[in-house]
Design a protein around this motif. Sequence first.
Motif, short mmCIF file in Angstrom:
data_model
loop_
_atom_site.label_atom_id
_atom_site.label_comp_id
_atom_site.label_asym_id
_atom_site.label_seq_id
_atom_site.Cartn_x
_atom_site.Cartn_y
_atom_site.Cartn_z
N GLN A 1 -3.87 7.81 3.73
CA GLN A 1 -3.10 8.27 2.58
C GLN A 1 -3.21 9.79 2.41
O GLN A 1 -2.21 10.46 2.13
CB GLN A 1 -3.59 7.58 1.30
CG GLN A 1 -3.20 6.11 1.19
CD GLN A 1 -3.79 5.48 -0.04
OE1 GLN A 1 -4.89 4.92 0.00
NE2 GLN A 1 -3.09 5.57 -1.16
N ARG B 1 -0.12 12.47 2.57
CA ARG B 1 0.18 13.42 1.49
C ARG B 1 0.24 14.85 2.02
O ARG B 1 1.11 15.64 1.63
CB ARG B 1 -0.88 13.31 0.39
CG ARG B 1 -0.80 12.01 -0.41
CD ARG B 1 -2.00 11.84 -1.30
NE ARG B 1 -2.04 10.50 -1.89
CZ ARG B 1 -3.17 9.87 -2.22
NH1 ARG B 1 -4.34 10.45 -2.00
NH2 ARG B 1 -3.13 8.67 -2.75
N GLU C 1 1.32 4.27 -0.38
CA GLU C 1 0.96 4.24 -1.80
C GLU C 1 1.23 2.86 -2.40
O GLU C 1 0.39 2.31 -3.13
CB GLU C 1 1.77 5.30 -2.56
CG GLU C 1 1.44 6.73 -2.19
CD GLU C 1 0.14 7.23 -2.80
OE1 GLU C 1 -0.63 6.41 -3.33
OE2 GLU C 1 -0.10 8.46 -2.74
N ALA D 1 -1.64 0.22 -3.65
CA ALA D 1 -1.67 -0.11 -5.08
C ALA D 1 -2.17 -1.52 -5.32
O ALA D 1 -2.73 -1.82 -6.39
CB ALA D 1 -0.27 0.06 -5.67
N ALA E 1 -0.47 4.53 -8.50
CA ALA E 1 -0.07 4.52 -7.09
C ALA E 1 1.35 3.98 -6.94
O ALA E 1 2.12 4.46 -6.09
CB ALA E 1 -1.05 3.68 -6.28
N ARG F 1 3.68 6.76 -7.83
CA ARG F 1 3.74 7.75 -6.74
C ARG F 1 4.57 7.22 -5.58
O ARG F 1 5.38 7.95 -5.00
CB ARG F 1 2.32 8.10 -6.26
CG ARG F 1 1.49 8.89 -7.26
CD ARG F 1 0.26 9.48 -6.59
NE ARG F 1 -0.60 8.47 -5.99
CZ ARG F 1 -1.61 7.87 -6.62
NH1 ARG F 1 -1.89 8.20 -7.87
NH2 ARG F 1 -2.37 6.98 -6.00
N GLY F 2 4.36 5.95 -5.26
CA GLY F 2 5.11 5.36 -4.16
C GLY F 2 6.60 5.29 -4.44
O GLY F 2 7.43 5.60 -3.57
#
Length: 426
Positions: A229, A233, A253, A257, A284, A287-288
Amino acid sequence: MADPTGRQAVAAVWRIESARIVGALTRYTGDFALAEDLAQEALAEALVTWPRDGVPRNPAGWLLTTGRRRAIDAFRRRSARDERYAALARDLGEGGIVSGSGGPAEEADDVLWDPDRIDDDVLALMFVSCHPTLSPEARVALTLRVVGGLTSDEIATAFFVPTATVQARITRAKKTLGAARVPFAVPPPEDRQERLGSVLSVVYLIFTEGSSASSGDDLIRFDLAGEAQRLARVLARLMPEEPEVHGLLALLELTAARFPARIGPDGEPVLLEDQDRRRWDRAAIRRGRAALARVDSAGRGLGYYGLQAAIAECHAVAGSVAETNWERVVLLYEALGRLAPSPVVDLNRAVAVSMAQGPAAALAIVDELAAGGALTGSHLLPTVRGELLTRLGRADAARADLETAIRLCRNDRERAVLQRKVAALG
């Protein structure tokens, strides 16, 4: 007396800054293998010095300066050696031999840390460590070492191989890159797409092994998954215009999660239908979904990772298994199968079909895969077939498939789930 916090500081700084340090040293020396060795020497010196003398005010700068000094020493030794060879050649009447370069040694006061080049350095480092000339195993080991900052011991532990094997892979990889004269640079735009696929596949492979460990007694390797991850990023920040980069980040993400609900109190796996979705990481998921929205906004359609992220999003937004939009999941798997045909994709499509249309329709897909010899040696196909047969009430046939899956499964936690399924059949 040595301060234990010094060693902790070394580990923390190295994990965060190692890629930038190796990248900057590679740009300075022009030699990837040498830069990685210099960075490791600087790390070793920090492990001795920081606990004794205290953590410097600029830890990353200290490591860079130390690495550069080691490089200058190496250049001076090489220059002195070449000058001796040249003198010897003159004595022998050979002539015409030029001494080695002493340039870097004369530039000791130059600023090594160039803030305008750091992102390019890290990106170049990712492309070099994931170069197509290397084997997939070598790409993973080298990426985790030079970009992720993991030690050989940590990589060996993560993949259940001896440390010597990891070290050999890294050594061979550096020799291969040197022999191929791979430049330390971000590939030109015309080559970037082809090479980007290799980088993304390495990050994806690291996360896949972390999210569903292929062997051992842990279902999830949080260290590996978390490192993947982090790499995704970084890549998304360095290449913000590439939709597939954001597709991969979205997939990681959204998948991660669900980690908090995938493991029970004793470490046993919790199946999707039994998970407490209140424990899913909502931050998460946000964000995903934001990363997936960036893929959509690019207007190029969903790629390999974007399609998988869209499937993960279907699960993330559903209140339960029954409320999941299984018809959309089937369509997404069909699109994924056309884009990247794979027995695993077909098997996952069969699972989605079983939820959307019933187990009989899915069993036909699985039987076709089995007839074609797909996934031989893997526990996945007999696991799915056994589950479908159980739902159809064919207990004896289901038991046979599940027992086959138990024999093939190498993960202790997954094997325990399969054994409970067999026991439930009576």
